[in-house]
Design a protein around this motif. Structure first.
Motif, short mmCIF file in Angstrom:
data_model
loop_
_atom_site.label_atom_id
_atom_site.label_comp_id
_atom_site.label_asym_id
_atom_site.label_seq_id
_atom_site.Cartn_x
_atom_site.Cartn_y
_atom_site.Cartn_z
N UNK A 321 90.69 -31.07 57.34
CA UNK A 321 89.57 -30.18 57.93
C UNK A 321 88.39 -29.94 56.97
N UNK A 322 88.97 -30.10 55.70
CA UNK A 322 87.59 -30.02 54.82
C UNK A 322 86.62 -31.34 54.93
N UNK A 323 87.06 -32.35 55.41
CA UNK A 323 86.48 -33.58 55.75
C UNK A 323 85.79 -33.38 57.03
N UNK A 324 86.33 -32.94 57.85
CA UNK A 324 85.55 -32.55 59.26
C UNK A 324 84.45 -31.52 59.03
N UNK A 325 84.60 -30.73 58.29
CA UNK A 325 83.51 -29.61 57.94
C UNK A 325 82.32 -30.02 57.39
N UNK A 326 82.78 -30.99 56.18
CA UNK A 326 81.55 -31.43 55.49
C UNK A 326 80.67 -32.76 56.43
N UNK A 327 81.46 -33.57 57.22
CA UNK A 327 81.06 -34.36 58.13
C UNK A 327 80.04 -33.71 59.22
N UNK A 328 80.60 -32.62 59.74
CA UNK A 328 79.90 -32.11 60.71
C UNK A 328 78.55 -31.31 60.51
N UNK A 329 78.77 -30.71 58.98
CA UNK A 329 77.42 -30.10 58.46
C UNK A 329 76.53 -31.27 58.13
N UNK A 330 76.87 -32.56 57.58
CA UNK A 330 76.10 -33.77 57.29
C UNK A 330 75.31 -33.92 58.70
N UNK A 331 76.27 -34.00 59.67
CA UNK A 331 75.46 -34.56 60.81
C UNK A 331 74.24 -33.64 61.22
N UNK A 332 74.64 -32.20 61.11
CA UNK A 332 73.58 -31.42 61.59
C UNK A 332 72.55 -31.40 60.80
N UNK A 333 72.55 -31.55 59.47
CA UNK A 333 71.57 -31.79 58.79
C UNK A 333 70.58 -32.83 59.17
N UNK A 334 71.44 -34.17 59.40
CA UNK A 334 70.49 -35.27 59.64
C UNK A 334 69.89 -34.97 61.14
N UNK A 335 70.41 -34.33 62.07
CA UNK A 335 69.68 -34.04 63.07
C UNK A 335 68.76 -32.89 63.23
N UNK A 336 68.90 -32.07 62.22
CA UNK A 336 68.21 -30.83 61.84
C UNK A 336 68.35 -29.86 62.84
N UNK A 337 69.73 -29.78 63.31
CA UNK A 337 69.89 -28.67 64.32
C UNK A 337 71.27 -28.37 64.23
#
Length: 387
Positions: A321-337
């Motif tokens: 779940x930590x990995x999911x959280x950091x990946x989700x957050x990284x994706x949002x940063x890339x998409x700026x959304x």
């Protein structure tokens, strides 16, 4: 068959080793980042009992006056949700104190057209209403609209407009000063004064208290004044953010009560020893010192709690779940959304009450600043990858 059985035994041993390694990693991280939540629930209970006793004193003291009616406190923020990212000595127990209009008054919420704040802001206009039809004809039912000023002065009746308002609007700074003065004068009356010494800390629009035991242990409490929007879980808060300090008659829209209610809902539905709070606390510690806000992380975890079945948040899945959280957050940063959790969210639990326009609204983008500033996005991504 023998070869097949040996292969299965080998796979089983590898699986056990992996599980053991994961549990060791969870233990190491827990010790390294002090993940054991330091008696948050029991100390929150102490704080709530103290404030309940204080408000009881205020009700008896101000029963013949026309100050705002102080409703029971609502615990908000990370400490009351059970995952505070701070060290034990730095934890602040934040409590919303909802305000209701006293008799003869009404609150009307108006969009704030004076201040220029990115967050939704409003002003609370105070209006006098007729009380001539009151059931008990005593001095407390004198009507501000239909009795003369001489009668009102003779009976020492002063409207809220003449005490804690600036013009016709409720003033957060005046309310804070009024309540701080009350707390100092009333402290000796509450039972907790036998166990704690108390100091009111400087604050313009809230009441901050430091409670000290003879052992030296301290509790920090902040009471934030709020006005409810209709019957919803969305409130207006007297407390400004660090980034904006609007006029004292401007109240900022807050989702803190709805967030606390969401985490209570998850706690009731999740399996025993769910790891979602530990995941949130650990990721917050990992992001410490970066340009990412804790609120963005919290929003990410709230989204994941509605996307990933709660049965998959058992303690043994913490690293996943930590990995999911950091990946989700990284994706949002890339998409700026990053979508705000409470706007246009079809996965919102029914228990959370939102204003009707929230359900139909376009989701707000919490990373709008990154969309407008590519250089800032590049810097945040660099910091994130270094983590």
């Amino acid at each position: 068959i023998c070869e097949f059985d040996n292969s299965r035994d080998s796979e089983s041993e590898e699986s056990e080793e992996e599980n053991s390694a994961e549990m060791n990693m969870i233990w190491i991280l827990s010790r390294r980042f002090q993940l054991s939540v330091p008696k948050l629930a029991s100390r929150r209970q102490v704080v709530q009992e103290l404030l309940s006793d204080l408000l009881q004193v205020s009700r008896s003291l101000f029963s013949d006056s026309f100050f705002p009616v102080l409703e029971p406190v609502i615990g908000v923020g990370s400490a009351c949700e059970g995952w505070s990212p701070h060290k034990e000595e730095d934890i602040v127990y934040c409590m919303f104190v909802p305000l209701k209009p006293p008799p003869g008054h009404a609150f009307h919420l108006e969009p704030d057209t004076v201040g220029e704040t990115p967050q939704t802001s409003m002003r609370v206009r105070v209006e006098l209403v007729c009380t001539c039809a009151g059931e008990q004809p005593n001095q407390n039912t004198l009507c501000f609209l239909h009795h003369s000023e001489e009668e009102l002065k003779r009976n020492q009746v002063t409207s809220l407009l003449h005490t804690l308002c600036t013009g016709p609007y409720l003033d957060g700074e005046k309310i804070a000063l009024w309540f701080q003065t009350f707390v100092i004068s009333a402290w000796s009356v509450v039972p907790q004064s036998r166990h704690y010494s108390m100091k009111v800390l400087p604050s313009c629009r809230s009441c901050k208290m430091k409670l000290m035991k003879s052992s030296g242990r301290c509790l920090f409490v902040e009471m934030v004044f709020s006005v409810q929007q209709g019957d919803s879980d969305i409130f207006l808060s007297s407390q400004p953010t660090e980034a904006q300090f609007p006029p004292s008659t401007t109240w900022l829209e807050s989702y803190a009560v709805a967030e606390a209610k969401f985490f209570r809902h998850v706690a009731m539905q999740a399996p025993p020893h769910s790891c979602h709070l530990k995941c949130l606390r650990l990721c917050a510690r990992l992001l410490e010192g970066s340009g990412l806000s804790i609120y963005a992380l919290k929003t990410t975890v709230m989204h994941l709690l509605t996307l990933i079945p709660l049965s998959e948040w058992q303690h043994r899945y913490l690293l996943m779940r930590m990995d999911d959280t950091m990946r989700y957050l990284r994706c949002c940063l890339e998409e700026k959304h990053l979508k705000h959790f409470f706007f246009g969210n079809e996965d919102m639990p029914e228990e959370i009450s939102l204003p009707p326009d929230f359900k139909e609204a376009q989701p707000l983008n919490l990373f709008q600043n990154l969309a407008q500033d590519p250089a800032a996005q590049t810097e945040v991504l660099k910091e994130f990858d270094e983590l």
